[in-house]
Design an enzyme around this catalytic site. Structure first.
Site, PDB file in Angstrom:
ATOM      1  N   CYS A 105       0.698  -1.322  -0.078  1.00 53.90           N
ATOM      2  CA  CYS A 105      -0.012   0.015   0.157  1.00 53.90           C
ATOM      3  C   CYS A 105       0.837   1.327   0.087  1.00 53.90           C
ATOM      4  O   CYS A 105       1.575   1.566  -1.120  1.00 53.90           O
ATOM      5  CB  CYS A 105      -0.942   0.104   1.150  1.00 53.90           C
ATOM      6  SG  CYS A 105      -2.637   1.244   0.999  1.00 53.90           S
ATOM      7  N   ARG A 150     -12.102   6.753  -1.272  1.00 53.39           N
ATOM      8  CA  ARG A 150     -11.195   5.722  -0.704  1.00 53.39           C
ATOM      9  C   ARG A 150     -11.673   4.318  -1.168  1.00 53.39           C
ATOM     10  O   ARG A 150     -12.913   4.062  -1.055  1.00 53.39           O
ATOM     11  CB  ARG A 150     -11.025   5.748   0.879  1.00 53.39           C
ATOM     12  CG  ARG A 150     -10.303   6.918   1.214  1.00 53.39           C
ATOM     13  CD  ARG A 150      -9.975   6.776   2.733  1.00 53.39           C
ATOM     14  NE  ARG A 150      -8.988   5.874   3.105  1.00 53.39           N
ATOM     15  CZ  ARG A 150      -7.605   6.193   3.258  1.00 53.39           C
ATOM     16  NH1 ARG A 150      -7.082   7.424   2.544  1.00 53.39           N
ATOM     17  NH2 ARG A 150      -6.488   5.301   3.199  1.00 53.39           N
ATOM     18  N   HIS A 207      -3.664  -5.517   2.146  1.00 53.95           N
ATOM     19  CA  HIS A 207      -2.900  -5.613   3.572  1.00 53.95           C
ATOM     20  C   HIS A 207      -3.718  -7.413   3.852  1.00 53.95           C
ATOM     21  O   HIS A 207      -4.415  -7.965   3.016  1.00 53.95           O
ATOM     22  CB  HIS A 207      -3.783  -4.869   4.789  1.00 53.95           C
ATOM     23  CG  HIS A 207      -3.310  -3.551   4.296  1.00 53.95           C
ATOM     24  ND1 HIS A 207      -2.206  -2.883   4.684  1.00 53.95           N
ATOM     25  CD2 HIS A 207      -3.969  -2.388   3.646  1.00 53.95           C
ATOM     26  CE1 HIS A 207      -1.882  -1.680   4.432  1.00 53.95           C
ATOM     27  NE2 HIS A 207      -2.884  -1.277   3.520  1.00 53.95           N
TER      28      HIS A 207
END
Ligand code: GLN
Length: 239
Positions: free
Chosen positions: A94, A127, A191
């Protein structure tokens, strides 16, 4: 195998370590030890020099502020770029992924990245938060990928990198592809931590570090990772 002790560097835990990304270090260490390889994990804070000559370098995700500071310190240090040039495996998650590219945005400003991967990141309209999944690169042989994503950035790949996967759920780079790789450098938005959810990616990094074909790594008990993967893929399928 040509390595007796695997030195794994976990970079900048003081800046970049969201969503349990340090788990990538634990998974690699576990999978190496299960194959009889000793492991020396090394946590390197952002005020320390990055050691040369380690076998795998890991960097995690983070918020915009720490991401910008991390990029600056990595550029000053120079060792990560040299590690990439010498073919050392690097896994970046990320924020760590974005900063390996040519440039990225943080807090409304464009920052120079390390230029290790041929890609650029800007910002999306919203997002990207939630599960991300897709079909991993057939060249890498990592199978379907699964992770959790939470990022404002969108990443645009240049010609010198390949996508890590094609997205079937979530956003990844841009809603079509997820992550990127070139040589032994892999970047991803996943993640999860990424290597707990994607053991074949973990073994690929190990095989690069050790210098063998991943198919020749002795098998390990993947009952729990496979259970986790099934659960996460099932969560994407409407009942
Ligand atoms: N700060 C970056 C973004 O929002 C990376 C976020 C992260 O590492 N989870 O795009």
């Amino acid at each position: 195998m040509s390595i007796s002790t695997l030195r794994i560097v976990w970079l900048y835990p003081d800046l970049l370590s969201t969503y349990g990304d340090r788990g990538n270090l634990l998974v690699l260490a576990h999978r190496a030890r299960a194959r009889g390889i000793d492991v020396e994990p090394m946590q390197v804070r952002s005020d320390q020099h990055i050691p040369h000559g380690a076998d795998i370098y890991l960097i995690g995700g983070g918020e915009d502020g720490p991401q910008a500071v991390a990029a600056e310190r990595l550029l000053d240090d120079g060792a990560l770029a040299r590690a990439a040039e010498s073919g050392k495996p690097i896994l970046a998650i990320c924020a760590g992924y974005q900063l390996l590219g040519e440039s990225f945005y943080a807090n409304g400003r464009c920052y120079a990245g390390l230029g290790i991967l041929d890609l650029r990141s800007d910002r999306g309209e919203s997002r990207a938060v939630g599960e991300v999944a897709g079909e991993g690169s057939p060249v890498l042989g990592i199978g379907p990928i699964t992770g959790f994503e939470n990022h404002g950035g969108r990443t645009h790949l240049g010609e010198a990198v390949q996508p890590l996967a094609h997205v079937s759920a979530g956003i990844g780079n841009d809603g079509a592809t997820e992550g990127a790789w070139a040589g032994h450098v892999v970047g991803t938005y996943m993640h999860g931590p990424a290597l707990a959810r994607n053991p074949r990616l973990a073994d690929l990094l190990l095989s690069w570090a050790v210098g063998i074909d991943p198919a020749t790594l002795p098998p390990v008990d993947d009952t729990w990772p496979e259970r986790l993967r099934s659960e996460r893929f099932a969560a994407l399928t409407p009942e």
